[in-house]
Structure formats: C-alpha cells, structure tokens
Design an enzyme around this catalytic site. Structure first.
Site, short mmCIF file in Angstrom:
data_model
loop_
_atom_site.label_atom_id
_atom_site.label_comp_id
_atom_site.label_asym_id
_atom_site.label_seq_id
_atom_site.Cartn_x
_atom_site.Cartn_y
_atom_site.Cartn_z
N LYS A 181 53.31 45.95 51.75
CA LYS A 181 54.11 47.15 52.05
C LYS A 181 54.97 46.92 53.28
O LYS A 181 56.18 47.21 53.27
CB LYS A 181 53.18 48.34 52.24
CG LYS A 181 53.88 49.68 52.30
CD LYS A 181 52.86 50.82 52.31
CE LYS A 181 52.07 50.86 51.03
NZ LYS A 181 51.02 51.88 51.01
N ARG A 185 49.76 54.26 56.91
CA ARG A 185 49.48 53.81 55.55
C ARG A 185 48.99 52.36 55.54
O ARG A 185 49.45 51.53 56.33
CB ARG A 185 50.75 53.92 54.68
CG ARG A 185 51.39 55.28 54.70
CD ARG A 185 52.67 55.33 53.89
NE ARG A 185 52.40 55.40 52.46
CZ ARG A 185 53.36 55.30 51.54
NH1 ARG A 185 54.60 55.06 51.88
NH2 ARG A 185 53.05 55.40 50.27
N GLY A 241 45.86 52.73 45.64
CA GLY A 241 44.90 53.81 45.80
C GLY A 241 43.56 53.40 46.37
O GLY A 241 42.68 54.25 46.56
N MET A 247 42.88 51.93 49.34
CA MET A 247 42.72 52.12 50.79
C MET A 247 43.42 53.41 51.21
O MET A 247 43.92 54.15 50.38
CB MET A 247 43.23 50.88 51.53
CG MET A 247 42.35 49.67 51.29
SD MET A 247 42.90 48.21 52.19
CE MET A 247 44.45 47.85 51.38
N ARG A 305 57.86 47.10 45.77
CA ARG A 305 57.03 45.92 45.52
C ARG A 305 57.33 45.45 44.11
O ARG A 305 57.85 46.20 43.29
CB ARG A 305 55.54 46.26 45.67
CG ARG A 305 55.05 47.33 44.73
CD ARG A 305 53.67 47.81 45.07
NE ARG A 305 53.29 48.98 44.29
CZ ARG A 305 52.30 49.81 44.60
NH1 ARG A 305 51.58 49.58 45.68
NH2 ARG A 305 52.03 50.85 43.85
N HIS A 363 47.55 57.39 39.62
CA HIS A 363 46.52 56.40 39.96
C HIS A 363 45.92 55.79 38.70
O HIS A 363 45.77 54.56 38.59
CB HIS A 363 45.42 57.09 40.78
CG HIS A 363 44.23 56.22 41.04
ND1 HIS A 363 43.11 56.20 40.23
CD2 HIS A 363 43.98 55.32 42.03
CE1 HIS A 363 42.24 55.34 40.70
NE2 HIS A 363 42.73 54.79 41.79
N ARG A 386 28.61 16.62 19.47
CA ARG A 386 27.46 16.44 20.37
C ARG A 386 26.19 16.35 19.53
O ARG A 386 25.90 17.26 18.74
CB ARG A 386 27.36 17.61 21.34
CG ARG A 386 26.22 17.45 22.35
CD ARG A 386 26.16 18.62 23.31
NE ARG A 386 25.69 19.85 22.67
CZ ARG A 386 25.67 21.03 23.28
NH1 ARG A 386 26.11 21.15 24.51
NH2 ARG A 386 25.22 22.10 22.63
N SER A 422 32.73 13.94 28.82
CA SER A 422 33.06 15.35 28.65
C SER A 422 32.16 16.13 29.61
O SER A 422 30.93 16.05 29.52
CB SER A 422 32.82 15.80 27.21
OG SER A 422 33.12 17.17 27.07
N GLY A 473 30.09 18.90 30.88
CA GLY A 473 29.40 20.11 30.43
C GLY A 473 29.19 21.01 31.63
O GLY A 473 28.12 21.00 32.25
N THR A 474 30.21 21.79 31.96
CA THR A 474 30.19 22.52 33.24
C THR A 474 29.19 23.67 33.25
O THR A 474 28.81 24.13 34.33
CB THR A 474 31.60 23.04 33.58
OG1 THR A 474 32.12 23.76 32.46
CG2 THR A 474 32.51 21.87 33.92
N ASN A 475 28.75 24.14 32.08
CA ASN A 475 27.72 25.18 32.10
C ASN A 475 26.42 24.64 32.71
O ASN A 475 25.87 25.21 33.66
CB ASN A 475 27.44 25.70 30.68
CG ASN A 475 28.65 26.38 30.07
OD1 ASN A 475 29.57 26.77 30.77
ND2 ASN A 475 28.64 26.51 28.76
N ASP A 476 25.93 23.52 32.14
CA ASP A 476 24.69 22.94 32.66
C ASP A 476 24.90 22.32 34.04
O ASP A 476 24.01 22.36 34.89
CB ASP A 476 24.15 21.88 31.69
CG ASP A 476 23.24 22.50 30.64
OD1 ASP A 476 23.04 23.73 30.67
OD2 ASP A 476 22.74 21.76 29.77
N CYS A 523 34.07 20.65 28.24
CA CYS A 523 33.73 21.44 27.05
C CYS A 523 32.89 22.66 27.37
O CYS A 523 32.43 23.35 26.47
CB CYS A 523 33.02 20.58 26.01
SG CYS A 523 31.46 19.88 26.58
N TYR A 581 41.90 16.69 28.72
CA TYR A 581 41.91 17.88 27.88
C TYR A 581 40.87 18.88 28.35
O TYR A 581 39.95 18.54 29.09
CB TYR A 581 41.65 17.51 26.41
CG TYR A 581 40.24 17.05 26.12
CD1 TYR A 581 39.22 17.96 25.82
CD2 TYR A 581 39.91 15.69 26.14
CE1 TYR A 581 37.92 17.54 25.56
CE2 TYR A 581 38.61 15.27 25.89
CZ TYR A 581 37.62 16.20 25.60
OH TYR A 581 36.34 15.79 25.35
#
Length: 895
Positions: A22, A91, A100, A102, A336, A452, A629, A780, A782-785, A848, A868
């Site tokens: 702002k 403000r 809205g 703050m 803005r 809002h 896999r 590859s 395995g980002t979850n594990d 993956c 990839y």
C-alpha cells in the site's frame, strides 16, 4: 542509522519490502502526479522491531513527529486542532496483499472538541461530523481496544430500529450525537478506560494496533493459506483524511481496470454515495455499479477512467483501485495489482500480450499452476434439473455443493468430520476466514464484487456468490429464507454457481470443465477465449520448459488419460496395486507357502496377470518411457488385520469349527507382524528374502515388452528397485533381471531395450549416491519416504496428531508432504544429484513423489537439474505449466 518513516513522495512501487504494498503504491501514484492525499509511511523495519522486542524503536517517535509536522504544514492544519482539525487514517500495508486481515482506523484526531471544528470545516454540517466521530469510536474500540465489533453494531441496529429506519444515512444529527455518547460509554464499559481525547495518543495507539494485527489468528491463517512468510511484518500508512460521507456529492468506491472475475475489459467496480471506504469493503450496504457514477458526477467519472487507464498502462496489469470523492473532488487512496480468478488470470495475460504490454514469457509469470488446477474443477451439468432460489453477483467462479452453515466455527467442525459445507453469511468479516478456508463455497446476502467475501474468495480460488439480497439470512435462527418464503435450514444442501451468481436448493450434478474436455482431446470450441488462452499459454510453456513431465499411473486407463493430458511417459507404476482384488488370494498362497515348490507355483499363477497389466500400459504409452517400481510395501499389507483374524479364529474354534488354513493364515500374519513395518521387510529387502518374487515381476515386464515389440510397438520399460540403501542390493537384483532378460531374448528372438535403476528414498542412499550410480541407469527420488526418513515422521501418524499444531504455531509454513522441504530434504536431493552425475554423467534423474505435482517443488527440481517430474494424471497440465514458468523465470533472471 535506520530510517523508519518515509513521506509518500520519497518512495516508489519497487519498495514493497520496506513500505509494504500500500505504501509503495501510494508513493508511486504520488510520483505519477495523481491526486493522493498527503501522508507518510512507517516502514516494515519498525514493525519487525516491535514484534521482536515488544516496543517501538527509540528513534521512531521523533521521526513520526517530524513527518507529522511536515504534513500539518502542508495541510495548514494540526492533528485534531479544535477549530479545524487535520484528521488522518492509520492503515496497514504488507508486502503481499492481505485483504481485510489487518487493521485500519479512520478519522484519527477527532475528539469532543474537534468534532465541532470538523463541522465548521464542512460548512456547519454537524451530521457529517458526528457520523465521522462515531465511526472513529467504533473502529478504535474494535481495533485498538479489542472490543467485540458486535457491541457497536448492536447499538447501531437498536437505534435504527428505534427510529424505524433501515439505513445509517437516515439517522439525523441528534441520533448520531446520541450514538457517539452511547459508543463512548461502551468503550469505557468494555475496555476499562475512556476513549482517549489526545489526538497524538490516538494515532500512536492505532499504529501499535496495526503492528499487533500482523499476528492475529486470522492474519496468521491467511498467510499460511497463501504461503506468505511470517517474518515480513507490515508497514503503517498515515494518510490525511478525505471524506466520502459528507453528502450526496461525496462517496467512496473500488474500481478494477478489468473484470477480476472474468477478465473482460470494461468498467468494473462498486460505488457508494455518502459513505466511507470501509462501508464498501465490509459489504454492510449494497453498492451500485461503478458505471452509475457517470450519472452522479460525470466529471469525476471521466477523471477516474483516465486515471484507471494511466495506472493499468503503468503497471501493465489489472489494477485494483480504492478512491473517495469529497464534494466533487476525486482522491486516490490505494492501488495494487488486483487479485483475480483463475479464469480472469489466463484471459488477462493473453489480452496484455495482444496489446503488446507484455511478452509471452511474462504472460506465463502472470498465471500459476494452482490457477490452472482451478480451471479443471468441475462445473454444474447444464442439462440437469435445478431449483433456482436466488441470484447474486458472480464474485468468484466455480461450482460448489454443500450443506448450509451459518458461522465459521460450525463450518470448521463439520468440514473436519468430512462434510462439504457452504458458508452462508449476511456479509463476511476477517474473523470468518477459518470457515472460508474449509468451505466449498461462500454465499452472502450483502456486498458486491469488491466486498471482503469476494476479494478473499477470489484470492483463495473459492467459489463465491455475493449480494444475493433477495435472501434473508438469520444467523441466530440458522436459516436462509428465499423471496418466496421457502426456508433453508442449517444442514440443508444448497448449490452455488460462482460463474453465474445463481443459488440453487439441493444438489446440482457437476460435469467436467471445458478446459478438462479440451485436455482430453474433445472437439471443444478453441475459439472460446478461455480455452484459447489456456491453449496458447500451455503451448508456450511446452516450448519453454526443459523439465519433462511424466505421470504416476498403474492402469492402462490412467496411462491413456495421462498421455492425453500431455504426459511424456510414466514416472511411477506401482506394481503392488496390481496384487489387490481377486489376486489377493494368490498373494496369500505365496506368503503361506511351506516350500519353494509352493512359492514357485503361486508366482507362476501371478505371472500372466502381471504380464497383461504391463502389456496394456505399454500399449497406452507406446514410444514413451514407463518406470515400473517392483513391489514395495511389506507383504503383511496384503493379509487380514491380525486382531480381527485372531478373534475370528477363536470364535470358530469355540464353536468346534477349527479351520487349519485359517490357523496357518493367523500364524503367517503373526510371523510377519512388525513393530514398524515402514522400516522393516519391504522393497528390495523383500525381493532378496523371497526367492523369485522380483524375478517374476521382471519376467512379466520384459515378456510384455517383447510381445509389444513383436507387435510393432516401441515399449521403453524402466525397472525401478525400491528402498535401496547399498549398491550391493541393487547389483544383486539387477543381475537377476539381466539373466531374465537374456533368457527372454534368446527364447523369443527379440532384442529388449530397458533400463534398471533405483528409488532414492533413504538418507543412506543419498550419501552413497556416487557408489549406487555406478550400478544404476537412473535415480527416481521418492520424496514421500525421503521426507519421512529425514524428519523421523510416520506420515499417517503425525498428520493426525501434531501437524495442525505445527502449522498453527508457524513451525511449518506448509506441510513438508505437500511442498518439498527445500532446506532439509531438498539439500539431500541436490547432493544425490550432484554426486550421482559425477559418478555417471549420463545418469537420468527424476522425482516420483507427490511433490512432483506441487508448483513450488517443481521450480526447485528444475533448478537442481532433474530431467523430469512425475505426478498424478490430473496434475500433468499443472506440472507442464509450472515447468515452463520455471524456465521463463530462470531466463529472465539471467538476462
């Protein structure tokens, strides 16, 4: 020495970090010569000091005094002087728009003496003066002193009811004078102190309140929802007041240089005569369309259109503008780059390219994968029967169906137990944010496209219908009454269409969106400007991106859909999913086998089923790589629950129906039970311990590939060994696969082309990446594990137990399973990439895990240099777009 305060003339739009959005934009408009009320900005640096120490910087008081004196000199009046007061607004203004969330306090400087001076300045208009004073008391009481806003709203409603009027503007000067006295009593009653009469004290307390509002529950929740860092702080803008509540030649409004809901060019916005800015945003009074301002004051309207064109040309984007008209004089209070719906974002990006304001790379930067995902959400089936009960403003598009709820707390409670809800309010306030986040859609009976509810819903991609004024919302009775007298109670299902503004009773069926049908290859109308815009930007993203996009798919149907959505292969085909259903009995036979012969018999029966599975997938992905896999989860997951089975066996034994097979199954389940199966016998360990298991899977894959090649196809299998920690594990399994391949080649007279690689999902595998790479043709991630192992989390347990607390307390900005933890897990990915490629320069690298479809994570994977990403079929277009955006952003940074 640090400077904490800047006049509007001293800043620019490029100083958002310091002045907030702002303040930076007020400075920019001042520099452009636009009519901006004079003022100054207290920087985010001061806020951060206040939040860290609990007190304002020592130098701040003197700096504020210096800039206030300059402002008073420029205006020819002093703050709160009795005979003609200078009044200011206080403000908030953070770097990123938080509509809205703050605080704002208007009319600061008014007191029991200066209210008469304000009336004198307004040519004796006492009504205007007391209306301004009661607004200050209401905002100051709620914002600075923490009094429930309903306390003031109820007193105002009681007065209107007593006077038998429906609108604030119908109250007379004596009514407002009495209301001021009532409000002053309420302030002292609820805060324990009288309203401060010292104007400077008012301003200083308001500044502190704005700083403190950075960490209110709703602000923290909004930042978490929008992924805004919590350490930025907010600036405070002190601006000389201009008044829209001085009569019918005054007013306030919000304008957009294009329609933020559809992207259409034209005059869009809301205007409210004889009102202050908060009246429009809060949606307390229904506004009129901005175009109606031309009838009220054509000169002001024409000037506003000229300024709108100037700002859009200057910012080269849709601009959101707040303005006030004071006795026929136009003042700009804010601008803005405007929030917009997904539909509008794609249309506007292409419009600006056609107008030669931006190029296609910048157009990619103006849209996001999250917005594309919104365009792929379903819409109402046009042919379905429906019961229309109301029509409001189409504030934020989409189709939402759910049970009507009338407060934020109920919305959260019902959503937590798995129910779809529509949050119904007369108008929303920032305190409704928690309910807005969990609701499928938002419906209000008041407010317009700039209220809002509308602004926040558009920012979150939530379906919203506003200003459905034929509906009577009774929050206390928890009912919604339509124009014909039909009552909809809490818990009744309603459907809202944010594209048309329509509200329906009951559930309306949904269908695939036009964009999804285009991705599916249907003969959709590419002349449609939305589909055309999506097609144009997707084409440019594909031209730009280096990162390839594959899909996680386990069936031929999923593979076919992924290919239609633009997938360039399969990055993860989970073979364990193929062992469910009717085949589960064969897995039980394998587990219960007492001899090698029985094991071999069970594996032989599984083989043709697996082969058929792979053959269908190879056909669907012909000519593209398919990463398969081998079985990963522990075998006990294919067996009955131990406790349930033990109870069943005991009951049968008690009844004299002893079953030997049942007992054998129970013994097997008991034998395979592990305290922590995620760290036990699974993945490569399973393939080594159970002879022939991985060889059977490899045989099924390679026989299917041989059959496909004989049929003239081009199968490209990649066999992935899960949970590898040492190169010896990989070498052992890879040697067995090679033996199977040679056998099939000799038997079938066909040359097989395939690759063998591994998942990198253990921290040890990361540290041994160079050694493992010598035996692997691809990695590859395995980002979850890998996330579970790195954090020491069991995902299924921690998400239910303490993740919500970590998110609420700001320990997590976002769940590390939703978006990659680049500081921790990301460093492991980078290290393994660097070490793997050092050992094997032609090593192929991908990801993956679920992070492969997360926009922020995709940018990281591109920067690290993976080849990839792989994600669910539905998110393939999102990943394609984000990969293109990442490449374009990198090119812009290098130029």
């Amino acid at each position: 020495m640090t400077t904490y305060v800047y006049d509007f003339s001293e800043g620019s739009k490029d100083m958002k970090d310091l002045l907030g959005g702002k303040g930076a934009n007020l400075a920019e408009m001042t520099n452009l010569g636009l009519p901006v009320p004079p003022g100054f900005t207290i920087s985010t640096d001061a806020c951060r000091v206040y939040l860290e120490t609990g007190d304002l910087p020592d130098e701040l008081d003197a700096e504020v005094s210096e800039h206030l004196e300059r402002l008073e000199k420029e205006m020819g009046r002093s703050l709160g002087q009795p005979d003609g007061p200078l009044l200011v607004s206080v403000r908030s203004g953070a770097k990123f728009s938080m509509p809205g969330m703050m605080e704002t306090v208007l009319n600061v400087g008014l007191n029991d003496e200066s209210v008469h001076g304000l009336a004198a300045l307004a040519e004796g208009d006492e009504r205007f003066a007391y209306d301004s004073y009661r607004r200050l008391l209401q905002m100051f009481g709620a914002t600075v002193l923490g009094i429930d806003p309903a306390v003031f709203a109820d007193a105002l409603d009681d007065l209107k009811q007593e006077r038998d009027v429906s609108a604030d503007v119908e109250l007379g000067v004596d009514d407002l004078r009495g209301l001021v006295s009532t409000y002053q009593g309420l302030v002292e009653e609820h805060s324990g102190r009288p309203f401060p009469q010292d104007p400077r004290e008012q301003m200083d307390l308001a500044v502190r309140a704005v700083f403190e509002s950075w960490n209110t529950e709703r602000a923290v929740l909004y930042r978490r929802q929008e992924r805004i860092p919590g350490d930025l702080g907010t600036a405070v803008n002190i601006c000389s007041m201009v008044f829209g509540n001085g009569g019918d030649d005054s007013g306030t409004g919000v304008a957009f240089t294009r329609d933020p809901a559809s992207g259409a060019q034209g005059v869009y916005g809301d205007y409210l005569q004889n009102a202050q800015g908060e009246d429009v945003v809060a949606g307390i009074r229904n506004t009129v369309p901005l175009a109606d301002l031309e009838k009220v004051d054509k000169a002001v309207y024409d000037e506003l259109l000229d300024i709108m064109a100037t700002l859009e040309g200057h910012y080269r984007d849709l601009c959101d503008i707040e303005f006030t008209v004071e006795h026929g004089k136009l003042w700009m209070l804010q601008t803005r780059v405007g929030k917009r719906t997904a539909e509008a974002a794609f249309r506007i990006a292409c419009q600006l390219v056609d107008q030669e304001l931006i190029d296609l790379d910048e157009a990619l930067d103006r849209v996001t994968g999250a917005q594309l995902a919104q365009l792929m959400f379903p819409r109402f089936d046009a042919s379905a029967e429906r019961t229309l009960v109301a029509k409001g403003m189409n504030a934020s598009p989409g189709a939402a169906v759910g049970k009507a709820v009338f407060d934020s707390g109920t919305a959260v409670e019902w959503a937590d137990r798995g129910e779809d809800v529509i949050l119904v309010r007369r108008e929303t306030t920032p305190d409704d944010l928690r309910g807005m986040v969990v609701a499928r859609g938002i419906l209000t009976s008041r407010g317009g496209k700039t209220s809002h509810a509308a602004v926040v819903a558009r920012g979150m991609g939530r379906t919203c219908v506003c200003g459905a004024d034929s509906l009577k919302v009774d929050v206390k009775a928890r009912t919604l009454t339509t124009a014909d007298g039909t009552t909809i109670a809490e818990g009744d299902v309603i459907s809202i269409d944010g594209t048309t503004g329509e509200v329906f009773a009951g559930e309306v069926p949904v269908e695939d969106s036009l964009v999804v049908r285009w991705f599916e290859g249907e003969d959709t109308d590419t002349e449609d400007d939305l589909v055309g815009a999506v097609a144009r930007l997707m084409e440019h993203a594909d031209e730009r991106r280096r990162l390839r996009v594959r899909a996680n798919a386990d069936t031929p149907e999923d593979a076919s859909r992924a290919r239609r959505f633009g997938a360039q292969g399969i990055g993860l085909c989970r073979t364990e999913h193929m062992f469910l259903g009717e085949r589960k009995a064969l897995v039980e036979r394998l587990i219960l086998a007492d001899s090698e012969e029985e094991q071999e018999s069970a594996l032989a029966e599984l083989l043709p089923h697996q082969r058929e599975d792979f053959l269908g997938i190879f056909e669907a992905m012909d000519g593209l790589p398919v990463t398969i896999r081998l079985i990963d989860p522990p075998l006990h997951e294919f067996l009955p629950d131990y406790t349930d089975l033990a109870v069943e066996v005991a009951l049968h034994d008690e009844r004299g129906n002893r079953d030997t097979k049942e007992h054998g199954l129970l013994d097997a389940v008991k034998r395979l039970h592990e305290e922590n199966p995620m760290l036990g016998l699974r993945g490569v360990r399973l393939g080594i311990v159970i002879p022939g298991l991985f060889e059977m899977q490899a045989r099924a894959i390679l026989e299917a590939a041989a059959a496909r090649r004989k049929a003239g196809g081009d199968p490209q299998p990649e066999i992935m060994i899960p949970l590898v920690a040492t190169v010896q594990e990989l070498e052992l399994v890879a040697s067995h696969i090679t033996e199977v391949a040679h056998e099939i080649e000799e038997r079938d007279g066909v040359e097989l082309s395939f690759a063998v690689g591994t998942m990198i999902e253990l921290p040890r595998a990361v540290m041994a990446a160079a050694e493992i790479a010598r035996a692997a043709e691809f990695f590859s991630f395995g980002t979850n594990d890998l996330t579970q192992m790195t954090w020491g989390f069991s995902r299924d347990d921690v998400e239910a137990s303490f993740f919500s607390a970590y998110l609420e307390k700001g320990i997590f900005g976002v769940s590390p399973f939703e978006s990659l933890d680049t500081d921790g897990v990301g460093r492991l990915v980078r290290y393994a990439t660097e070490q793997g490629r050092k050992a094997r320069p032609d090593l192929h690298l991908g990801v993956c895990g679920e992070h492969g479809g997360d926009p922020d994570s995709i940018h990281f994977f591109d920067e690290v240099g993976l080849d990839y990403v792989s994600c669910s079929p539905f998110r393939v277009p999102v990943a394609r777009l984000e990969a293109g955006r990442s490449a374009a952003a990198a090119a812009a940074a290098d130029s």
